[in-house]
Design a protein around this motif. Structure first.
Motif, PDB file in Angstrom:
ATOM      1  N   ILE A   1       0.844  -1.200   0.000  1.00  0.00           N
ATOM      2  CA  ILE A   1       0.000   0.000   0.000  1.00  0.00           C
ATOM      3  C   ILE A   1       0.877   1.248   0.000  1.00  0.00           C
ATOM      4  CG2 ILE A   1      -1.902  -1.160   1.211  1.00  0.00           C
ATOM      5  CD1 ILE A   1      -1.010   0.474   3.721  1.00  0.00           C
ATOM      6  N   VAL A   2       0.290   2.369  -0.359  1.00  0.00           N
ATOM      7  CA  VAL A   2       0.978   3.657  -0.301  1.00  0.00           C
ATOM      8  C   VAL A   2       0.926   4.150   1.140  1.00  0.00           C
ATOM      9  CG1 VAL A   2       0.945   6.058  -1.061  1.00  0.00           C
ATOM     10  CG2 VAL A   2       0.453   4.231  -2.694  1.00  0.00           C
ATOM     11  N   VAL A   3       2.111   4.377   1.729  1.00  0.00           N
ATOM     12  CA  VAL A   3       2.183   4.871   3.109  1.00  0.00           C
ATOM     13  C   VAL A   3       2.686   6.315   3.160  1.00  0.00           C
ATOM     14  CG1 VAL A   3       2.469   2.576   4.109  1.00  0.00           C
ATOM     15  CG2 VAL A   3       4.500   3.922   3.507  1.00  0.00           C
ATOM     16  N   GLY A   4       2.994   6.884   2.004  1.00  0.00           N
ATOM     17  CA  GLY A   4       3.469   8.257   1.984  1.00  0.00           C
ATOM     18  C   GLY A   4       3.894   8.701   0.603  1.00  0.00           C
ATOM     19  N   TYR A   5       4.457   9.920   0.573  1.00  0.00           N
ATOM     20  CA  TYR A   5       4.887  10.536  -0.680  1.00  0.00           C
ATOM     21  C   TYR A   5       6.241  11.208  -0.476  1.00  0.00           C
ATOM     22  CZ  TYR A   5      -0.147  10.212  -1.586  1.00  0.00           C
ATOM     23  OH  TYR A   5      -1.442   9.765  -1.731  1.00  0.00           O
ATOM     24  N   LEU A   6       7.005  11.299  -1.550  1.00  0.00           N
ATOM     25  CA  LEU A   6       8.286  11.989  -1.533  1.00  0.00           C
ATOM     26  C   LEU A   6       8.428  12.756  -2.846  1.00  0.00           C
ATOM     27  CD1 LEU A   6      11.085  12.538  -0.288  1.00  0.00           C
ATOM     28  CD2 LEU A   6      11.850  10.386  -1.294  1.00  0.00           C
TER      29      LEU A   6
ATOM     30  N   PHE B   1       7.811  15.630   1.943  1.00  0.00           N
ATOM     31  CA  PHE B   1       8.010  14.261   2.417  1.00  0.00           C
ATOM     32  C   PHE B   1       6.927  14.006   3.444  1.00  0.00           C
ATOM     33  CE2 PHE B   1      10.528  11.407   5.407  1.00  0.00           C
ATOM     34  CZ  PHE B   1      10.334  10.270   4.642  1.00  0.00           C
ATOM     35  N   TYR B   2       6.124  12.983   3.202  1.00  0.00           N
ATOM     36  CA  TYR B   2       4.951  12.763   4.047  1.00  0.00           C
ATOM     37  C   TYR B   2       4.707  11.277   4.241  1.00  0.00           C
ATOM     38  CZ  TYR B   2       0.004  12.808   5.407  1.00  0.00           C
ATOM     39  OH  TYR B   2      -1.189  12.621   6.052  1.00  0.00           O
ATOM     40  N   ILE B   3       4.560  10.891   5.482  1.00  0.00           N
ATOM     41  CA  ILE B   3       4.135   9.537   5.836  1.00  0.00           C
ATOM     42  C   ILE B   3       2.741   9.674   6.440  1.00  0.00           C
ATOM     43  CG2 ILE B   3       4.581   7.485   7.244  1.00  0.00           C
ATOM     44  CD1 ILE B   3       6.697   7.922   5.059  1.00  0.00           C
ATOM     45  N   THR B   4       1.797   8.868   5.954  1.00  0.00           N
ATOM     46  CA  THR B   4       0.423   8.967   6.439  1.00  0.00           C
ATOM     47  C   THR B   4       0.353   8.653   7.937  1.00  0.00           C
ATOM     48  OG1 THR B   4      -0.038   6.688   5.792  1.00  0.00           O
ATOM     49  CG2 THR B   4      -0.590   8.408   4.192  1.00  0.00           C
ATOM     50  N   GLU B   5      -0.578   9.282   8.591  1.00  0.00           N
ATOM     51  CA  GLU B   5      -0.696   9.206  10.050  1.00  0.00           C
ATOM     52  C   GLU B   5      -0.655   7.774  10.613  1.00  0.00           C
ATOM     53  OE1 GLU B   5      -0.528  10.493  13.722  1.00  0.00           O
ATOM     54  OE2 GLU B   5      -0.723  11.946  12.102  1.00  0.00           O
ATOM     55  N   PRO B   6      -1.427   6.833  10.082  1.00  0.00           N
ATOM     56  CA  PRO B   6      -1.401   5.500  10.700  1.00  0.00           C
ATOM     57  C   PRO B   6      -0.085   4.744  10.516  1.00  0.00           C
ATOM     58  CG  PRO B   6      -2.861   5.521   8.791  1.00  0.00           C
ATOM     59  CD  PRO B   6      -2.408   6.936   9.014  1.00  0.00           C
ATOM     60  N   HIS B   7       0.800   5.267   9.663  1.00  0.00           N
ATOM     61  CA  HIS B   7       2.045   4.553   9.375  1.00  0.00           C
ATOM     62  C   HIS B   7       3.283   5.255   9.928  1.00  0.00           C
ATOM     63  CE1 HIS B   7      -0.925   3.192   6.366  1.00  0.00           C
ATOM     64  NE2 HIS B   7      -0.505   2.039   6.841  1.00  0.00           N
ATOM     65  N   ARG B   8       3.081   6.289  10.714  1.00  0.00           N
ATOM     66  CA  ARG B   8       4.207   6.994  11.319  1.00  0.00           C
ATOM     67  C   ARG B   8       4.780   6.191  12.482  1.00  0.00           C
ATOM     68  NH1 ARG B   8       1.537  13.015  11.111  1.00  0.00           N
ATOM     69  NH2 ARG B   8       1.497  13.090   8.831  1.00  0.00           N
ATOM     70  N   SER B   9       6.041   6.451  12.795  1.00  0.00           N
ATOM     71  CA  SER B   9       6.755   5.786  13.893  1.00  0.00           C
ATOM     72  C   SER B   9       6.887   4.283  13.664  1.00  0.00           C
ATOM     73  CB  SER B   9       6.077   6.062  15.238  1.00  0.00           C
ATOM     74  OG  SER B   9       6.081   7.447  15.501  1.00  0.00           O
ATOM     75  N   LYS B  10       6.917   3.884  12.390  1.00  0.00           N
ATOM     76  CA  LYS B  10       7.079   2.467  12.059  1.00  0.00           C
ATOM     77  C   LYS B  10       8.269   2.256  11.130  1.00  0.00           C
ATOM     78  CE  LYS B  10       2.234   1.514  12.818  1.00  0.00           C
ATOM     79  NZ  LYS B  10       0.948   1.184  12.248  1.00  0.00           N
ATOM     80  N   GLN B  11       9.160   3.238  11.107  1.00  0.00           N
ATOM     81  CA  GLN B  11      10.406   3.187  10.325  1.00  0.00           C
ATOM     82  C   GLN B  11      10.217   3.372   8.820  1.00  0.00           C
ATOM     83  OE1 GLN B  11      13.400   3.082  12.080  1.00  0.00           O
ATOM     84  NE2 GLN B  11      11.996   3.277  13.789  1.00  0.00           N
TER      85      GLN B  11
END
Length: 151
Positions: free
Chosen positions: A67-72, A88-98
């Motif tokens: 799945i897409v977890v963010g954008y760069l 640079f963006y990581i979607t909220e539910p996927h943050r702090s997961k490296q």
């Protein structure tokens, strides 16, 4: 990034960037949305086919699915062998997961293999989480952006 993914990115970017413009520059939300739309159109006049811009989806395997977890979004300056991260963006539910750290590591490797020797970026003052990530992976502060409204 494919054109259909660009539409999702566009929606995210305008919502996110307009909030930043409003917060940092004391603009109305309507003005901020208009500025964000204009900036994105200026950078991507031909959508994902626009020259000089690199926009990728950050994908990861989550619960057995890719799945897409963010954008760069970044640009490359061949003359001085640098890259500039525009977004640079990581979607909220996927943050702090490296995922962010892994995406940056992959970007560094790719840029290094293409003769790029430095990555630059700007971090919003209030974005302590992003600042902490960048600091952990070796970025250093090189200056401060400042502004003053003249009324």
């Amino acid at each position: 990034m494919r054109q259909e993914e660009f539409l999702s990115y566009r929606d995210y970017f305008i919502a996110d960037y307009s909030q930043e413009i409003s917060l940092n520059y004391s603009r109305t939300m309507a003005d901020s949305v208009s500025i964000a739309e204009q900036d994105l159109l200026r950078s991507f006049p031909d959508g994902v086919e626009s020259k000089g811009q690199e926009l990728v989806c950050i994908e990861a395997k989550v619960a057995g699915q890719i799945i897409v977890v963010g954008y760069l979004w970044y640009t490359i300056n061949i003359e001085d062998q640098t890259a500039f991260i525009c977004d640079f963006y990581i979607t909220e539910p996927h943050r702090s997961k490296q995922f962010g750290r892994h995406a940056m590591s992959e970007l560094e490797e790719q840029l290094k293999n293409n003769g790029i020797h430095q990555i630059k970026l700007r971090v919003a003052y209030y974005n302590k989480r992003a600042f902490a990530l960048y600091e952990k992976i070796g970025f250093v502060v090189t200056g401060y952006n400042m502004s003053k409204n003249i009324v």
